[in-house]
Write an enzyme that holds these catalytic residues in place. Sequence first.
Site, short mmCIF file in Angstrom:
data_model
loop_
_atom_site.label_atom_id
_atom_site.label_comp_id
_atom_site.label_asym_id
_atom_site.label_seq_id
_atom_site.Cartn_x
_atom_site.Cartn_y
_atom_site.Cartn_z
N LYS A 193 0.84 -1.21 0.00
CA LYS A 193 0.00 0.00 0.00
C LYS A 193 0.88 1.25 0.00
O LYS A 193 0.63 2.21 -0.75
CB LYS A 193 -0.94 -0.02 1.22
N GLN B 142 -4.50 -1.61 9.67
CA GLN B 142 -4.43 -2.95 9.07
C GLN B 142 -5.03 -3.98 10.03
O GLN B 142 -4.69 -4.04 11.20
CB GLN B 142 -2.96 -3.29 8.77
N ASP C 290 -10.83 2.89 4.04
CA ASP C 290 -11.19 1.47 3.91
C ASP C 290 -12.70 1.33 3.73
O ASP C 290 -13.19 0.29 3.30
CB ASP C 290 -10.78 0.71 5.18
#
Length: 285
Positions: free
Chosen positions: A53, A97, A120
């Site tokens: 990422k 994460q 997200d």
Amino acid sequence: MTARIIDGVALSRALRAEIGERAGALAERGRRPGLAVLLVGDDPASAVYVRNKVRACAEHGLHSVLETHPATLAESALLDRVAALNADPAIHGILVQMPLPRHIDPAKVIAAIDPRKDVDGFSVASAGELMTGLPGLRPCTPWGCIKLIESTGVPIRGRHAVVIGRSNTVGKPMALLLLQAHATVTVCHSATADLAHHTRQADIVVVAVGRRHTVRADMVRPGATVIDVGINRDESGRLCGDVDFEPVRAALGPDGAITPVPGGVGPMTITMLLANTVQAAEAAP
Ligand code: NAP
């Protein structure tokens, strides 16, 4: 003739070029899009995901910050970090994460992220925006699936879409995005009595289960589009999806389309994360 392959790598490349241009335009106005990625613990798979990422940000002109914390980090300390990033004007997207260590409640952490920075798209606020059709940040994987389906040129409107899986991160938002795109949507899950009965009627099948061969050749009809979200390993350790790829591809015939694993949905997830970060930067006050 077999179905054509929907190339997620090529589509990602095209979309990332556009994202890079938008990021460049923002940077010229003094607002370089910024993503903060928080990793807690030393799960090796998570470490690979966050590195990918951060690298994707660097390659497309986005600013990124990777914070790594030991698995012993207290929940309150993580919440403090999220609060600091919420207040940081150089950061437009915050990604924590998953999975988090057991002593940290993921729902609490996700709820602490400013909804405008929830790239997200996992927060209750973002889910509510999707549910009610308000603009907002959409969960990256299902949003990428929509882009893959759109790339075939076959309209979603009026088609029958069957989503297999109902997780909060993939299946449910996938169904809502398809509904928003005017598909007629059926959602299947582990208690569905006759999965093949549903998939055989589908113009579009999206499978997000995490089990090999969930979709087999006798479960699809010719001409359908099949999107494979699953990530599994076969007996020789190779990556594979939830679809029995070659037989299903043959059964779909020349009018069908199918995503491979790897090279389908996977690359699109990070692409949509970049898109969400740029969108959040464009919308920032
Ligand atoms: P998850 O939370 O485990 O959800 C799996 C879903 O599949 C559940 O809704 C479950 O039903 C359903 N299911 C299980 N067995 C089934 C069966 N026999 N028939 C029909 N439905 C069944 O998984 P997830 O997070 O949604 O992820 C699904 C897969 O996608 C995994 O392989 C994951 O690694 C992959 N994934 C890939 C990406 C990417 O970027 N490519 C991103 C996210 C996830 P119940 O609700 O009834 O239990």
